[in-house]
Design a protein around this motif. Structure first.
Motif, short mmCIF file in Angstrom:
data_model
loop_
_atom_site.label_atom_id
_atom_site.label_comp_id
_atom_site.label_asym_id
_atom_site.label_seq_id
_atom_site.Cartn_x
_atom_site.Cartn_y
_atom_site.Cartn_z
N LEU A 236 -69.44 -22.05 -23.44
CA LEU A 236 -68.41 -22.93 -24.00
C LEU A 236 -67.45 -23.40 -22.90
O LEU A 236 -67.08 -24.58 -22.85
CB LEU A 236 -67.63 -22.18 -25.10
N ALA A 237 -67.06 -22.50 -22.02
CA ALA A 237 -66.14 -22.88 -20.95
C ALA A 237 -66.77 -23.95 -20.06
O ALA A 237 -66.13 -24.94 -19.69
CB ALA A 237 -65.76 -21.65 -20.12
N LEU A 238 -68.06 -23.76 -19.74
CA LEU A 238 -68.72 -24.73 -18.87
C LEU A 238 -68.90 -26.07 -19.59
O LEU A 238 -68.69 -27.13 -19.00
CB LEU A 238 -70.08 -24.18 -18.42
N ALA A 239 -69.30 -26.00 -20.86
CA ALA A 239 -69.52 -27.24 -21.61
C ALA A 239 -68.21 -28.02 -21.77
O ALA A 239 -68.18 -29.24 -21.62
CB ALA A 239 -70.12 -26.93 -22.98
N GLU B 50 -53.69 -25.03 -21.87
CA GLU B 50 -54.28 -26.37 -21.98
C GLU B 50 -55.82 -26.29 -21.86
O GLU B 50 -56.54 -27.01 -22.54
CB GLU B 50 -53.63 -27.22 -20.86
N LEU B 51 -56.31 -25.37 -21.04
CA LEU B 51 -57.78 -25.23 -20.91
C LEU B 51 -58.37 -24.56 -22.14
O LEU B 51 -59.41 -24.97 -22.65
CB LEU B 51 -58.12 -24.41 -19.65
N VAL B 52 -57.69 -23.50 -22.63
CA VAL B 52 -58.18 -22.81 -23.83
C VAL B 52 -58.24 -23.80 -24.99
O VAL B 52 -59.18 -23.81 -25.78
CB VAL B 52 -57.28 -21.60 -24.17
N GLU B 53 -57.26 -24.70 -25.04
CA GLU B 53 -57.23 -25.70 -26.11
C GLU B 53 -58.43 -26.64 -26.01
O GLU B 53 -59.00 -27.03 -27.04
CB GLU B 53 -55.91 -26.48 -26.03
N ALA C 256 -55.58 -17.54 -25.87
CA ALA C 256 -56.82 -16.77 -25.98
C ALA C 256 -57.71 -17.36 -27.07
O ALA C 256 -57.22 -17.99 -28.01
CB ALA C 256 -56.50 -15.31 -26.30
N LEU C 257 -59.01 -17.11 -26.92
CA LEU C 257 -59.99 -17.63 -27.89
C LEU C 257 -61.11 -16.60 -27.96
O LEU C 257 -61.47 -16.00 -26.95
CB LEU C 257 -60.53 -18.95 -27.35
#
Ligand code: PLP
Length: 433
Positions: free
Chosen positions: A146-149, A292-295, A134-135
């Motif tokens: 942020l997720a898209l970038a 891995e994606l959150v990172e 989580a973030l």
């Protein structure tokens, strides 16, 4: 009074009644503004009256806070213009405790060295949603950006034409997408989009499938949107992550609002939601999902610019902790408490208020607000008073924001707390005199 009878700025500022009223810069500014208005009134043939009294009023306004508490008498629970979610007592106390002195915001007490501000809230978010990681950032718009970038910059993001929404105050999904550096690839139609539409649109440049909660509107009639699980199946078949922007972020069962836990269970790779809508916490954007994606989000340079501050993290952690005991959350998180309050209890407050101010009790329909459950109607009750009071109540201290309907000012008691009823009554009485 004639223009030439007006005192000079210095003369008026030297009046002994203004002697101990505060910093000289404020007094001079108030004097100038009082004199300017007096000049206009004299030119219009009116008498400006007691100038010193006017300066005192201006000074009081200038010294008082501009951002202040208001009473929400609109019946809209998550009212974006009125600050969305009121915080639970527990959250307020945590903010005070953390903000009063220093804190371990970015300090690892065990290791005695640098830590991460993300480490405090992540464990409880994982527990409540079942996510791997989580973030937290400043708000949900930032979370989506942020997720898209981080995951799709320079590449394509597929979004259904039925989900290209504007949330309010100009926040449009296509614009956020553009700012993130990703390219929007629209699929389907406004009313009907199928999983096969995504499947057909996938190409070598496709980085993400983005699903956006329709938030504040619904398309009814001849409609179709794929279920999240179907979208996930398409994404998995092509090795493309699915990001689900849930908007309001409920953590409890609430009508057909999707929860983060449900979305993750259906296979979404990342889920984004707000902290101050149905969750009932501080303004924040929460991202949960695959480690891995959150990172990748955490390491992106924008994360530093979009991160949440310590006050937010303190309030969020305390709010989330209440959810560990759902009954306690329902009792102590104001948004949940207002949502679940029976109409009869709302009526009792409306009757109490009507008794105090000589108003009438009227039936109302409350709204959830904040882009959640736009069609949900919460049966409620208001105390109605004279229409002209609506504008004056906004000038009261604290200001009371009410609605006008059919020539009456309605004080909707779903969003007026029990502890505020007498305050509202006093404001009504004062506005009448
Ligand atoms: C409200 C909302 C947002 C924006 O969230 P903020 O926390 O206000 O920045 C983004 N997406 C959806 C679907 C929303 O409902």
């Amino acid at each position: 009074m004639e223009l030439r009878d007006l005192p000079s700025v210095d003369e008026l500022a030297a009046d002994e009644r203004l002697a101990s009223t505060g910093p000289r810069v404020l007094v001079i500014a108030a004097v100038r503004s009082a004199l300017a208005r007096a000049r206009e009134e004299i030119q219009a043939g009116a008498d400006p009256g007691d100038l010193v009294g006017r300066v005192e009023v201006e000074l009081a306004a200038a010294r008082g806070p501009r951002l202040r508490r208001a009473i929400n008498a609109t019946g809209v629970i998550v009212h974006t213009n009125l600050g969305r979610a009121p915080l639970a007592q527990e959250a307020l106390e945590r903010v005070t405790a953390v903000a009063r002195g220093y804190s371990n915001l970015e300090y690892d007490l065990g290791a005695g060295g640098r830590g991460s501000r993300q480490d405090h809230v992540a464990p409880i978010l994982r527990r409540l949603t079942g996510a791997e990681a989580a973030l937290v950032v400043n708000n949900n718009a930032a979370a989506v950006l942020l997720a898209l970038a981080a995951l799709a910059e320079g590449r394509e993001v597929l979004v259904s034409r039925g989900e290209l929404i504007e949330i309010g105050d100009g926040f449009r999904i296509p614009d956020v997408l553009a700012r993130s550096g990703a390219h929007l690839h629209e699929v389907g139609t406004t009313n009907r989009t199928r999983a096969a539409d995504y499947e057909r649109a996938i190409g070598p440049e496709t980085a993400l499938l983005l699903r956006v909660h329709q938030s504040n509107f619904r398309v009814v009639g001849f409609t179709e949107q794929p279920r999240l699980a179907e979208l996930v199946r398409v994404g998995r078949a092509h090795g493309i992550p699915v990001v689900d922007d849930l908007g309001s972020g409920v953590l409890v069962e609430l009508e057909d609002e999707p929860s983060a836990r449900d979305a993750l269970a259906a296979g979404a790779d990342l889920v984004c939601f707000s902290g101050d809508k149905l969750l009932g916490g501080p303004q924040a954007g929460i991202v949960v999902g695959r480690g891995e994606l959150v990172e990748r989000l955490r390491r992106h340079p924008l994360q530093r610019a979009l991160r949440a501050d310590k006050l937010t993290l303190a309030a969020l952690e305390a709010t989330l902790a209440l959810y560990l005991d759902p009954e306690r959350a329902a009792r102590e998180i104001p948004v949940l408490q207002m949502l679940a309050e029976p109409a009869e209890a709302v009526r009792a407050r409306a009757e109490q208020l009507a008794g105090l101010v000589g108003g009438d009790v009227e039936q109302t329909v409350g709204r959830v607000g904040g882009g959640a459950l736009p069609l949900a109607e919460l049966p409620g009750f208001a105390c109605s008073v004279e229409e002209e009071l609506a504008a004056r109540l906004r000038e009261a201290d604290p200001p009371v924001v009410a609605l006008v309907r059919d020539g009456r000012c309605l004080l909707d008691c779903r969003t007026i707390a029990a502890a505020e009823v007498e305050e509202v009554a006093r404001a009504v009485t004062a506005c009448r005199s």
